[in-house]
Structures are given as structure tokens and as C-alpha cells.
Design a protein around this motif. Structure first.
Motif, PDB file in Angstrom:
ATOM      1  N   UNK A   1     -12.589  34.362   3.197  1.00  0.00           N
ATOM      2  CA  UNK A   1     -13.453  32.993   2.685  1.00  0.00           C
ATOM      3  C   UNK A   1     -12.715  31.977   3.563  1.00  0.00           C
ATOM      4  N   UNK A   2     -11.536  32.085   3.775  1.00  0.00           N
ATOM      5  CA  UNK A   2     -10.947  30.937   4.500  1.00  0.00           C
ATOM      6  C   UNK A   2     -11.358  30.943   5.995  1.00  0.00           C
ATOM      7  N   UNK A   3     -11.411  32.228   6.706  1.00  0.00           N
ATOM      8  CA  UNK A   3     -11.986  32.080   8.040  1.00  0.00           C
ATOM      9  C   UNK A   3     -13.550  31.827   7.817  1.00  0.00           C
ATOM     10  N   UNK A   4     -14.288  32.249   7.041  1.00  0.00           N
ATOM     11  CA  UNK A   4     -15.765  31.657   6.940  1.00  0.00           C
ATOM     12  C   UNK A   4     -15.925  30.209   6.892  1.00  0.00           C
ATOM     13  N   UNK A   5     -14.731  29.673   5.914  1.00  0.00           N
ATOM     14  CA  UNK A   5     -14.717  28.112   5.707  1.00  0.00           C
ATOM     15  C   UNK A   5     -14.460  27.605   7.051  1.00  0.00           C
ATOM     16  N   UNK A   6     -13.792  27.861   7.743  1.00  0.00           N
ATOM     17  CA  UNK A   6     -13.183  27.440   9.105  1.00  0.00           C
ATOM     18  C   UNK A   6     -14.341  27.231   9.943  1.00  0.00           C
ATOM     19  N   UNK A   7     -15.021  28.535  10.164  1.00  0.00           N
ATOM     20  CA  UNK A   7     -15.983  28.977  10.717  1.00  0.00           C
ATOM     21  C   UNK A   7     -17.365  27.905  10.692  1.00  0.00           C
ATOM     22  N   UNK A   8     -17.514  27.924   9.248  1.00  0.00           N
ATOM     23  CA  UNK A   8     -18.455  27.046   8.939  1.00  0.00           C
ATOM     24  C   UNK A   8     -18.464  25.671   9.367  1.00  0.00           C
ATOM     25  N   UNK A   9     -17.177  25.100   9.135  1.00  0.00           N
ATOM     26  CA  UNK A   9     -16.953  23.721   9.603  1.00  0.00           C
ATOM     27  C   UNK A   9     -17.152  23.559  11.004  1.00  0.00           C
ATOM     28  N   UNK A  10     -16.597  24.480  11.896  1.00  0.00           N
ATOM     29  CA  UNK A  10     -16.930  24.422  13.379  1.00  0.00           C
ATOM     30  C   UNK A  10     -18.308  24.369  13.758  1.00  0.00           C
ATOM     31  N   UNK A  11     -18.832  25.458  13.003  1.00  0.00           N
ATOM     32  CA  UNK A  11     -20.391  25.427  13.422  1.00  0.00           C
ATOM     33  C   UNK A  11     -21.230  24.057  12.835  1.00  0.00           C
ATOM     34  N   UNK A  12     -20.879  23.604  11.844  1.00  0.00           N
ATOM     35  CA  UNK A  12     -21.589  22.246  11.236  1.00  0.00           C
ATOM     36  C   UNK A  12     -21.251  21.043  12.029  1.00  0.00           C
ATOM     37  N   UNK A  13     -20.052  20.827  12.315  1.00  0.00           N
ATOM     38  CA  UNK A  13     -19.666  19.523  13.247  1.00  0.00           C
ATOM     39  C   UNK A  13     -19.808  19.678  14.647  1.00  0.00           C
ATOM     40  N   UNK A  14     -19.431  20.902  14.991  1.00  0.00           N
ATOM     41  CA  UNK A  14     -19.847  21.123  16.512  1.00  0.00           C
ATOM     42  C   UNK A  14     -21.237  21.141  16.959  1.00  0.00           C
ATOM     43  N   UNK A  15     -21.984  21.817  15.905  1.00  0.00           N
ATOM     44  CA  UNK A  15     -23.601  21.755  16.164  1.00  0.00           C
ATOM     45  C   UNK A  15     -24.125  20.378  16.128  1.00  0.00           C
ATOM     46  N   UNK A  16     -23.844  19.514  15.355  1.00  0.00           N
ATOM     47  CA  UNK A  16     -24.185  18.335  15.082  1.00  0.00           C
ATOM     48  C   UNK A  16     -23.911  17.393  16.414  1.00  0.00           C
ATOM     49  N   UNK A  17     -22.819  17.660  16.955  1.00  0.00           N
ATOM     50  CA  UNK A  17     -22.180  16.811  18.149  1.00  0.00           C
ATOM     51  C   UNK A  17     -23.095  17.142  19.427  1.00  0.00           C
ATOM     52  N   UNK A  18     -23.520  18.381  19.414  1.00  0.00           N
ATOM     53  CA  UNK A  18     -24.289  19.030  20.850  1.00  0.00           C
ATOM     54  C   UNK A  18     -25.729  18.627  20.264  1.00  0.00           C
ATOM     55  N   UNK A  19     -26.071  18.604  19.122  1.00  0.00           N
ATOM     56  CA  UNK A  19     -27.535  18.310  18.604  1.00  0.00           C
ATOM     57  C   UNK A  19     -27.826  16.668  18.899  1.00  0.00           C
ATOM     58  N   UNK A  20     -26.756  15.966  18.909  1.00  0.00           N
ATOM     59  CA  UNK A  20     -26.737  14.460  19.089  1.00  0.00           C
ATOM     60  C   UNK A  20     -27.119  13.978  20.339  1.00  0.00           C
ATOM     61  N   UNK A  21     -26.607  15.003  21.460  1.00  0.00           N
ATOM     62  CA  UNK A  21     -26.763  14.873  22.848  1.00  0.00           C
ATOM     63  C   UNK A  21     -28.292  15.095  23.077  1.00  0.00           C
ATOM     64  N   UNK A  22     -28.906  16.028  22.587  1.00  0.00           N
ATOM     65  CA  UNK A  22     -30.244  16.393  22.464  1.00  0.00           C
ATOM     66  C   UNK A  22     -31.061  15.360  21.964  1.00  0.00           C
ATOM     67  N   UNK A  23     -30.616  14.801  20.697  1.00  0.00           N
ATOM     68  CA  UNK A  23     -31.490  13.656  20.152  1.00  0.00           C
ATOM     69  C   UNK A  23     -31.521  12.523  21.417  1.00  0.00           C
ATOM     70  N   UNK A  24     -30.489  12.246  22.026  1.00  0.00           N
ATOM     71  CA  UNK A  24     -30.350  11.022  22.809  1.00  0.00           C
ATOM     72  C   UNK A  24     -31.217  11.321  23.945  1.00  0.00           C
ATOM     73  N   UNK A  25     -31.172  12.716  24.610  1.00  0.00           N
ATOM     74  CA  UNK A  25     -31.932  13.124  25.746  1.00  0.00           C
ATOM     75  C   UNK A  25     -33.350  12.832  25.358  1.00  0.00           C
TER      76      UNK A  25
END
Length: 266
Positions: free
Chosen positions: A223-247
């Protein structure tokens, strides 16, 4: 003791050889891209430097996700695996798309071969898989299938399956990116509204999946590993998606400005 030392030394040498062997294909791809740029610059407008940089950064992102410390840890650490997902399925494809490899290929190839590539790009198959909805389903559907079934654990038990899934992650991510951002020639264009809607829904789907992973770990993940991975996926994905939105928005307003300028000239 001596035998153990020799064994460790031999294992380290094998790792170095594997690392070098893994790097060579990426160096070759960079070399081919640079040669193509040099060749086309003789006949066409000078190729933008930032596209060369994007190609290198894209290949670097993919390389880091497949070889080296992060890739090694990804087999046993779910958070590290999530970094490879972001690099291989999102950031790498985005940089590669910005590098406009298809445009460079068409400029480099002899006319007859360039026409064959153009014909393929106009085919029904390409029109189907490059449609934003299809590309989004291939991309997000694959991720949901990977993390909500036993496929994730099965992937680590089969080298072939592991390879196929990683190939799919990159290709689906790249296809999704170019279906929304028209950087290379695109014979089958869809409206800005369509692409913007698909991007928003895909962002939502990616965010929901990361939250699902946070609360419902894939089989074999603590569960701890999944929570860390889930947060990485959530915030990291949002950051990259923001670049796509701007483009995407930049392309929209640039096209609008071009249309206005043309109407004024008329």
C-alpha cells in the motif's frame, strides 16, 4: 572470499556492457537525426535547433526509462516504475513529437520514397489509429488494463510481455500526443474542440487512475509503494499534461492569428 569478489567484479562488468549496449541504439538514432538535418539543410530552410534538442531530450527520456538505475529499480520499486511510465509514455513521446521526425523524414527521403510515406500517412489505417478518440482509448485503455488487472504482475514474470508492454506504452503515448498536437504533416485533421475535449477527458482518466492505484494497489504491490507511485503518476502526469495544454492552445491562437492576417491581406 576471492571467488565472491571475482563474481561481483564479473557482474559489474556485465552491467557495464549491458548499459553500453543499451545506449548505442539511442546514439545511433541521434546520429541519424543529425545527418538528416545536415542533409536537408542543403536544400531546405535551416532546421530549427530546438527540434534537435527535443529529439535528444526525447531519446534521453526513453533511455533513462529503459536502462540504468531507474529502470533497474522499476522491477522492484513501484514508484520507480511510475517514473519510467512518465518518461516512456508521456515525456519522451512529447519531446519526440516536438522534434517533428516525420517532417524531417519526408525532407530527407528521395521523392519516390517520400510519396510512399505520404500515401501511408493518408491511409484509412492511419486515419483510424491517429484519431484523437482512438488514440486516447489505446493510451488510457492500456494503462487501465495494466494497473487494474493481473497484467502488471504478469509483466515482471515474462521478458517478452515486459518488452511488448513497454513498446505499447511508448507507441500509444506518441500516437496520443500527435493526434492532439499537429506538428508533423497530418492528412486527417480534427477540430480544436474535439482535440481539447479528448485531452481534458484523458487528463481526468489519468488522474482517476492514479487515485485508484493509490487506494487499490496492483497485485503484489504494498500500500505504501502504491501510494507513492500514485502520487508520482498524479502530479507528474499533470505537469506534462500542462505542457500539452499550453502547446494545444498556442497552436489554436496561432492559427487564428494567421487566418486574421490572411483576411486583412485580402
Amino acid at each position: 572470499m576471492r571467488t565472491m569478489h571475482l563474481h561481483e567484479h564479473s557482474a559489474a562488468e556485465i552491467q557495464v556492457v549491458e548499459l553500453i549496449g543499451g545506449i548505442v541504439p539511442f546514439l545511433l538514432l541521434i546520429f541519424v537525426y543529425l545527418i538528416s538535418v545536415y542533409y536537408t539543410n542543403q536544400s531546405y530552410k535551416t532546421w530549427p535547433l530546438y527540434r534537435i534538442l527535443c529529439w535528444i531530450l526525447g531519446l534521453l527520456s526513453i533511455a533513462v526509462s529503459l536502462i540504468g538505475p531507474i529502470a533497474d529499480r522499476a522491477h522492484t520499486n513501484f514508484n520507480a516504475h511510475m517514473y519510467t511510465h512518465l518518461l516512456l509514455g508521456m515525456l519522451g513521446p512529447l519531446f519526440i513529437a516536438f522534434a517533428a521526425p516525420t517532417t524531417l523524414l519526408l525532407r530527407t527521403l528521395p521523392t519516390n520514397y517520400a510519396r510512399l510515406v505520404s500515401k501511408f500517412l493518408k491511409s484509412t489505417y492511419v486515419r483510424t489509429v491517429s484519431h484523437p478518440i482512438t488514440a486516447s482509448l489505446l493510451n488510457m485503455g492500456g494503462l487501465w488494463l495494466l494497473y487494474t488487472t493481473d497484467l502488471y504482475s504478469a509483466m515482471h514474470d515474462s521478458k517478452l510481455l515486459y518488452l511488448l508492454i513497454h513498446i505499447h506504452v511508448f507507441l500509444a503515448g506518441y500516437l496520443f500526443t500527435i493526434s492532439l498536437l499537429y506538428i508533423d504533416p497530418t492528412a486527417h485533421r480534427t477540430s480544436f474542440t474535439m482535440r481539447a475535449t479528448v485531452l481534458v477527458l484523458a487528463m481526468a482518466g489519468h488522474g482517476i487512475l492514479s487515485k485508484w492505484i493509490y487506494a487499490h494497489p496492483p497485485a503484489g504491490i504494498k500500500i505504501n509503494d502504491a501510494q507513492q507511485g500514485g502520487m508520482t503518476m498524479y502530479y507528474g502526469g499533470d505537469l506534462i499534461d500542462l505542457v500539452m495544454v499550453i502547446a494545444l492552445c498556442y497552436q489554436y491562437f496561432r492559427n487564428k492569428q494567421t487566418m486574421v492576417e490572411k483576411s486583412i491581406v485580402r
